[in-house]
Design a protein around this motif. Sequence first.
Motif, mmCIF file in Angstrom:
data_model
loop_
_atom_site.group_PDB
_atom_site.id
_atom_site.type_symbol
_atom_site.label_atom_id
_atom_site.label_comp_id
_atom_site.label_asym_id
_atom_site.label_seq_id
_atom_site.Cartn_x
_atom_site.Cartn_y
_atom_site.Cartn_z
ATOM 1 N N ALA A 72 0.836 -1.198 0.000
ATOM 2 C CA ALA A 72 0.000 0.000 0.000
ATOM 3 C C ALA A 72 0.869 1.245 0.000
ATOM 4 O O ALA A 72 1.976 1.255 0.539
ATOM 5 N N SER A 73 0.362 2.304 -0.638
ATOM 6 C CA SER A 73 1.067 3.583 -0.658
ATOM 7 C C SER A 73 0.047 4.696 -0.814
ATOM 8 O O SER A 73 -1.150 4.446 -1.011
ATOM 9 N N ASP A 74 0.534 5.928 -0.742
ATOM 10 C CA ASP A 74 -0.354 7.077 -0.942
ATOM 11 C C ASP A 74 -0.850 7.171 -2.384
ATOM 12 O O ASP A 74 -1.777 7.929 -2.673
ATOM 13 N N PHE A 75 -0.232 6.423 -3.281
ATOM 14 C CA PHE A 75 -0.569 6.516 -4.694
ATOM 15 C C PHE A 75 -1.384 5.321 -5.190
ATOM 16 O O PHE A 75 -1.775 5.265 -6.342
ATOM 17 N N GLY A 76 -1.636 4.376 -4.309
ATOM 18 C CA GLY A 76 -2.374 3.172 -4.671
ATOM 19 C C GLY A 76 -1.647 1.949 -4.154
ATOM 20 O O GLY A 76 -0.721 2.050 -3.340
ATOM 21 N N THR A 77 -2.061 0.786 -4.622
ATOM 22 C CA THR A 77 -1.469 -0.473 -4.177
ATOM 23 C C THR A 77 -0.645 -1.085 -5.303
ATOM 24 O O THR A 77 -1.139 -1.276 -6.417
ATOM 25 N N PHE A 78 0.607 -1.381 -4.983
ATOM 26 C CA PHE A 78 1.506 -2.013 -5.946
ATOM 27 C C PHE A 78 1.572 -3.516 -5.648
ATOM 28 O O PHE A 78 1.515 -3.931 -4.488
ATOM 29 N N VAL A 79 1.700 -4.298 -6.697
ATOM 30 C CA VAL A 79 1.801 -5.754 -6.562
ATOM 31 C C VAL A 79 3.156 -6.189 -7.111
ATOM 32 O O VAL A 79 3.488 -5.893 -8.265
ATOM 33 N N ALA A 80 3.929 -6.877 -6.286
ATOM 34 C CA ALA A 80 5.257 -7.325 -6.723
ATOM 35 C C ALA A 80 5.113 -8.348 -7.845
ATOM 36 O O ALA A 80 4.321 -9.285 -7.739
ATOM 37 N N PRO A 81 5.877 -8.192 -8.922
ATOM 38 C CA PRO A 81 5.750 -9.118 -10.047
ATOM 39 C C PRO A 81 6.531 -10.412 -9.832
ATOM 40 O O PRO A 81 7.420 -10.508 -8.978
ATOM 41 N N LEU A 114 9.347 1.896 -15.137
ATOM 42 C CA LEU A 114 8.854 1.087 -14.033
ATOM 43 C C LEU A 114 8.579 1.993 -12.831
ATOM 44 O O LEU A 114 9.234 3.018 -12.644
ATOM 45 N N TYR A 115 7.607 1.593 -12.025
ATOM 46 C CA TYR A 115 7.270 2.388 -10.844
ATOM 47 C C TYR A 115 8.350 2.249 -9.774
ATOM 48 O O TYR A 115 8.910 1.172 -9.576
ATOM 49 N N PRO A 116 8.642 3.332 -9.060
ATOM 50 C CA PRO A 116 9.710 3.293 -8.052
ATOM 51 C C PRO A 116 9.332 2.571 -6.770
ATOM 52 O O PRO A 116 10.089 2.628 -5.792
ATOM 53 N N ALA A 117 8.180 1.873 -6.741
ATOM 54 C CA ALA A 117 7.961 0.909 -5.667
ATOM 55 C C ALA A 117 9.050 -0.156 -5.744
ATOM 56 O O ALA A 117 9.427 -0.761 -4.736
ATOM 57 N N PHE A 170 14.123 13.139 -9.025
ATOM 58 C CA PHE A 170 14.424 12.465 -7.762
ATOM 59 C C PHE A 170 15.421 11.318 -7.840
ATOM 60 O O PHE A 170 15.824 10.806 -6.795
ATOM 61 N N VAL A 171 15.820 10.885 -9.015
ATOM 62 C CA VAL A 171 16.842 9.833 -9.084
ATOM 63 C C VAL A 171 18.199 10.507 -9.187
ATOM 64 O O VAL A 171 18.515 11.143 -10.194
ATOM 65 N N ASN A 172 18.983 10.368 -8.133
ATOM 66 C CA ASN A 172 20.244 11.100 -8.018
ATOM 67 C C ASN A 172 21.366 10.114 -7.715
ATOM 68 O O ASN A 172 21.255 9.290 -6.807
ATOM 69 N N SER A 173 22.438 10.194 -8.449
ATOM 70 C CA SER A 173 23.553 9.259 -8.272
ATOM 71 C C SER A 173 24.518 9.662 -7.161
ATOM 72 O O SER A 173 25.431 8.905 -6.834
ATOM 73 N N ASP A 174 24.342 10.842 -6.575
ATOM 74 C CA ASP A 174 25.254 11.299 -5.522
ATOM 75 C C ASP A 174 25.021 10.505 -4.237
ATOM 76 O O ASP A 174 23.887 10.175 -3.874
ATOM 77 N N ARG A 205 9.282 11.097 2.810
ATOM 78 C CA ARG A 205 9.151 11.519 1.416
ATOM 79 C C ARG A 205 8.380 12.826 1.316
ATOM 80 O O ARG A 205 7.606 13.183 2.207
ATOM 81 N N ASN A 206 8.608 13.530 0.203
ATOM 82 C CA ASN A 206 7.860 14.756 -0.040
ATOM 83 C C ASN A 206 6.524 14.421 -0.702
ATOM 84 O O ASN A 206 6.186 13.243 -0.893
ATOM 85 N N ALA A 207 5.774 15.445 -1.063
ATOM 86 C CA ALA A 207 4.431 15.232 -1.595
ATOM 87 C C ALA A 207 4.416 14.455 -2.906
ATOM 88 O O ALA A 207 3.417 13.818 -3.247
ATOM 89 N N LEU A 208 5.524 14.481 -3.634
ATOM 90 C CA LEU A 208 5.603 13.770 -4.909
ATOM 91 C C LEU A 208 6.239 12.390 -4.772
ATOM 92 O O LEU A 208 6.429 11.695 -5.765
ATOM 93 N N GLY A 209 6.562 12.008 -3.557
ATOM 94 C CA GLY A 209 7.118 10.682 -3.342
ATOM 95 C C GLY A 209 8.625 10.608 -3.414
ATOM 96 O O GLY A 209 9.190 9.510 -3.339
ATOM 97 N N GLY A 210 9.308 11.741 -3.542
ATOM 98 C CA GLY A 210 10.764 11.741 -3.532
ATOM 99 C C GLY A 210 11.296 11.731 -2.108
ATOM 100 O O GLY A 210 10.642 12.241 -1.185
#
Length: 293
Positions: A72-81, A114-117, A170-174, A205-210
């Motif tokens: 479960a998340s604020d954006f819906g429910t993810f299902v592991a593949p 792919l979703y960052p879940a 939000f994807v940062n290599s540092d 996380r912030n409001a956008l999930g970062g």
Amino acid sequence: MAKWRIIGVFALLVIGAGWHITKPAPLPSDALDGLTGDPVNGELVFAAAGCASCHTSEDGPPTLLSGGRTFASDFGTFVAPNISSDPEHGVGAWSDLALASAIMRGVGADGEHLYPAFPYTSYHKAELGDIVDLIAYLRTLPPSDEPNAPNDLAFPFNQRIALGPWKFLFVNSDWVLQDAATPELMRGRYLVEALGHCTECHTPRNALGGLDTARWMGGAPHPSDEGRIPNITTAALSWSERDIAEYLKSGFTPDFDSAGGEMAEVVKNTGQLTDDDRAAIAAYLKAIPPVAE
């Protein structure tokens, strides 16, 4: 009329530049050239990366990666593949390059975001050699013909096109811990920030999930709204490095309590690491800045 043409051309240029920056970007076609996977090291990477915790069923063996767990998340429910070696329902038909691109770049075999879940936001910091070893180990595991179930996401979160801008932001290599002055701290940083993806749960996380890097490992609301994931910086966790390492090995706290819930799953993984690796994780947790409760 000329003015509107100029505005139109400018708008097209902006849209084109935005698409170029945020389109799915798999690994280059020659990224794995010269690399040969070592499944023995891959088994260690598998444990460090916690693959079994998400991709096995709750009552299944730890090597049958049939998927199906819900998150479960604020954006819906993810299902592991299903990521077993089954060629139809799993990833057995994927090339090594496609699998590496999914793990490190968040790009599926069909070129989709792919979703960052799936924590490629951490895995992208991993060494490519470790990922190739992981893939070699995955190839040795049994297939599962369990079909994949869809995610349950509401609009607009079910639109993958939005993931391009999200990755750009939000994807940062540092590395967050910039000053890793010893080999032990460098190893701990690698295990926590990359393979172990501990920050994906323990950082708010912030409001956008970062991830809110200013409160790194400072605790976060549980995505299911049940309780809170603890702050494990020195502002809240007073355990010694030895206590932390023992907890990661046995699941027992200094107060003789034991790990429960999702953390019990984590300990199953960290318990398979070496004593040196667990000590490195503990050293890292003592080195990061404290975050006030």
